[in-house]
Design a protein around this motif. Structure first.
Motif, PDB file in Angstrom:
ATOM      1  N   THR A 149       4.166  65.074  -7.103  1.00 32.88           N
ATOM      2  CA  THR A 149       3.647  65.422  -5.782  1.00 32.88           C
ATOM      3  C   THR A 149       2.810  64.237  -5.336  1.00 32.88           C
ATOM      4  N   HIS A 150       3.385  63.402  -4.455  1.00 32.61           N
ATOM      5  CA  HIS A 150       2.746  62.156  -4.034  1.00 32.61           C
ATOM      6  C   HIS A 150       2.879  61.994  -2.519  1.00 32.61           C
ATOM      7  N   LEU A 151       1.871  61.364  -1.941  1.00 35.27           N
ATOM      8  CA  LEU A 151       1.902  60.974  -0.534  1.00 35.27           C
ATOM      9  C   LEU A 151       1.880  59.451  -0.449  1.00 35.27           C
ATOM     10  N   TYR A 152       2.806  58.879   0.318  1.00 34.62           N
ATOM     11  CA  TYR A 152       2.874  57.427   0.464  1.00 34.62           C
ATOM     12  C   TYR A 152       2.909  57.024   1.931  1.00 34.62           C
ATOM     13  N   LEU A 153       2.274  55.893   2.203  1.00 35.83           N
ATOM     14  CA  LEU A 153       2.514  55.200   3.464  1.00 35.83           C
ATOM     15  C   LEU A 153       3.610  54.189   3.175  1.00 35.83           C
ATOM     16  N   TRP A 161      10.574  46.851   1.965  1.00 38.82           N
ATOM     17  CA  TRP A 161       9.764  48.060   1.968  1.00 38.82           C
ATOM     18  C   TRP A 161       8.552  47.903   1.056  1.00 38.82           C
ATOM     19  N   SER A 162       7.407  48.398   1.517  1.00 40.61           N
ATOM     20  CA  SER A 162       6.196  48.435   0.697  1.00 40.61           C
ATOM     21  C   SER A 162       5.618  49.841   0.769  1.00 40.61           C
ATOM     22  N   TYR A 163       4.889  50.221  -0.280  1.00 45.85           N
ATOM     23  CA  TYR A 163       4.390  51.590  -0.380  1.00 45.85           C
ATOM     24  C   TYR A 163       2.927  51.592  -0.806  1.00 45.85           C
ATOM     25  N   ARG A 164       2.186  52.476  -0.191  1.00 44.72           N
ATOM     26  CA  ARG A 164       0.779  52.652  -0.542  1.00 44.72           C
ATOM     27  C   ARG A 164       0.551  54.119  -0.874  1.00 44.72           C
ATOM     28  N   ASN A 165       0.120  54.387  -2.097  1.00 45.09           N
ATOM     29  CA  ASN A 165      -0.129  55.762  -2.517  1.00 45.09           C
ATOM     30  C   ASN A 165      -1.465  56.241  -1.943  1.00 45.09           C
ATOM     31  N   PRO A 222     -10.178  57.277   2.242  1.00 41.32           N
ATOM     32  CA  PRO A 222     -10.065  58.650   1.738  1.00 41.32           C
ATOM     33  C   PRO A 222      -8.793  58.839   0.921  1.00 41.32           C
ATOM     34  N   SER A 223      -8.814  59.834   0.060  1.00 41.61           N
ATOM     35  CA  SER A 223      -7.613  60.195  -0.694  1.00 41.61           C
ATOM     36  C   SER A 223      -7.214  61.612  -0.282  1.00 41.61           C
ATOM     37  N   PHE A 224      -5.939  61.879  -0.309  1.00 41.97           N
ATOM     38  CA  PHE A 224      -5.436  63.184   0.091  1.00 41.97           C
ATOM     39  C   PHE A 224      -4.707  63.788  -1.106  1.00 41.97           C
ATOM     40  N   ASP A 225      -5.493  64.106  -2.136  1.00 42.56           N
ATOM     41  CA  ASP A 225      -4.938  64.546  -3.412  1.00 42.56           C
ATOM     42  C   ASP A 225      -4.651  66.048  -3.420  1.00 42.56           C
ATOM     43  N   GLN A 370       6.036  56.061 -17.081  1.00 38.71           N
ATOM     44  CA  GLN A 370       4.920  56.296 -16.157  1.00 38.71           C
ATOM     45  C   GLN A 370       4.920  55.316 -15.000  1.00 38.71           C
ATOM     46  N   LEU A 371       6.078  54.811 -14.633  1.00 42.12           N
ATOM     47  CA  LEU A 371       6.170  53.813 -13.568  1.00 42.12           C
ATOM     48  C   LEU A 371       5.537  54.331 -12.276  1.00 42.12           C
ATOM     49  N   ARG A 372       4.706  53.502 -11.673  1.00 47.10           N
ATOM     50  CA  ARG A 372       4.034  53.875 -10.423  1.00 47.10           C
ATOM     51  C   ARG A 372       4.717  53.245  -9.228  1.00 47.10           C
ATOM     52  N   LEU A 373       4.481  53.830  -8.089  1.00 44.22           N
ATOM     53  CA  LEU A 373       4.963  53.288  -6.825  1.00 44.22           C
ATOM     54  C   LEU A 373       3.765  53.114  -5.918  1.00 44.22           C
ATOM     55  N   GLY A 374       3.520  51.878  -5.477  1.00 46.20           N
ATOM     56  CA  GLY A 374       2.378  51.622  -4.616  1.00 46.20           C
ATOM     57  C   GLY A 374       1.043  51.587  -5.357  1.00 46.20           C
TER      58      GLY A 374
END
Length: 374
Positions: A149-153, A161-165, A222-225, A370-374
């Motif tokens: 469950t992740h939110l990305y810009l 493409w670039s991603y920010r978590n 801010p974080s939207f966790d 555990q690969l991360r995105l952004g």
């Protein structure tokens, strides 16, 4: 760029999948071998069994994807594979096969993040051109499934493409909470579809679930966790305090005797209190997903939202997201049903921009659980 054909391979969890996609959007084939029935016997995915099934399925699945696409192996321009996140053993099956396949063909190998694949499951079906997407600014992407469950810009700049978590779950994923609550109630695995379908028969306001606000960010950042372990515990406490355990065991025993229970079968085994609990649980989870996503959309001033992952197939989620987005003048898009769950077409689609940029993986590519995105 040759024919623009990319062979995608996905084996991150319990689906062995292969697909051929042209230029990141034209799906020529999308083959998935599911292990759902086997893992249902254990109430969840057993990693060792998943890896073994991937070994059995990978060769016939890839062959079938080429056959359905009407091409030969030599016709593909690149081989793309999920590098993570996922189960280590499962990932290694796909990666090892993709590396050998690409080497034998003399074709480039492309490593794809599974989460990026889910985002491209929606983007690949859009009608927007790359130019228009760049000019319209960032897209807010919610990836919601049994494991994530992740939110990305997500931003597109000169084809890259670039991603920010900007938000993620701090404990259970939303889909994981669905499965755990379904198990608590004596329903089958996977639990998400049962909860979604049965919720239509209950009162979503019967049980007042609440979410604790998580604020790990700052005013400027801010974080939207998300957090879903608390609602799972709240369901357990409700079951215990309302004397529902005996009925749950009866329902579990009855369903175990049915080879393929229908909605009518399961509905008949649920009393009104159980249906109200299911409806209230779903309403609370969907509401939390929407609140956090809309808050992030307002903060970052985005106009476009994409929702992907297995939970994106949830009917209430889609309906309420569309309603809320409409009120705010935002567009929201979802993948087709076949693209919501794990598949290889989304991996091949996410690989296309990397192929265009020459972003290839080397022989040292390994699984990154555990690969991360952004």
């Amino acid at each position: 760029m040759g024919n623009g054909l990319i062979l995608g391979i996905e084996s991150s969890c319990d689906e062995t999948a292969a697909a051929v996609v042209r230029a990141g959007s034209d799906v020529l084939s999308n083959v998935v071998a599911t292990q759902m029935q086997m893992h249902a016997l254990y109430g969840g995915v057993v990693p060792e069994l998943a890896s073994r099934e991937h070994l059995r399925n990978i060769v016939p699945v890839v062959r079938e994807s080429l056959r359905q696409a009407g091409i030969e192996a030599k016709d593909v321009d690149a081989v793309a594979v999920t590098a993570g996140p996922g189960l280590a053993g499962a990932l290694l099956v796909g990666i090892s096969y993709a590396k050998a396949y690409a080497y034998a063909l003399g074709k480039p190998l492309i490593a794809v993040n599974h989460l990026e694949g889910h985002i491209h499951a929606v983007l690949m079906e859009g009608s927007e051109s790359a130019g228009s997407m760049e000019s319209e600014g960032s897209t807010l992407a919610l990836v919601v499934s049994g494991g994530h469950t992740h939110l990305y810009l997500a931003s597109l700049d000169q084809g890259i493409w670039s991603y920010r978590n900007v938000g993620r779950t701090v404990d259970d994923a939303a889909g994981e909470a669905y499965d755990k609550v379904a198990k608590l109630l004596g329903l089958g695995y996977p639990g998400g579809p049962w909860v979604d379908r049965l919720s239509a028969f209950g009162n979503p306001k019967a049980v007042p679930f609440r979410f604790v606000e998580i604020n790990r960010g700052t005013v400027d950042e801010p974080s939207f966790d998300f957090s879903f372990s608390g609602i799972k515990t709240a369901v357990l406490r409700y079951i215990e305090t309302h004397g529902m355990k005996a009925a749950i065991e009866e329902r579990r025993t009855a369903l175990e005797k049915m080879a393929s229970p229908t909605l009518e079968d399961v509905h008949a085994l649920c009393d009104a209190e159980t249906l109200d609990l299911i409806a209230s649980f779903q309403a609370a989870v969907v509401g939390n997903l929407i609140r956090q996503t809309m808050a992030a959309a307002q903060h970052f001033d985005v106009k476009r939202i994409v929702v992907s992952g297995g939970v994106a197939a949830n009917r209430e989620l889609r309906s309420r997201f569309e309603t809320e987005a409409g009120k705010r003048g935002l567009t929201v898009r979802f993948p087709a049903a076949a693209m919501s769950t794990d598949n290889a077409a989304m991996i091949a689609a996410a690989a296309w921009p990397k192929f265009a940029q020459g972003e290839f993986a080397g022989p040292a590519l390994n699984a990154t659980p555990q690969l991360r995105l952004g």
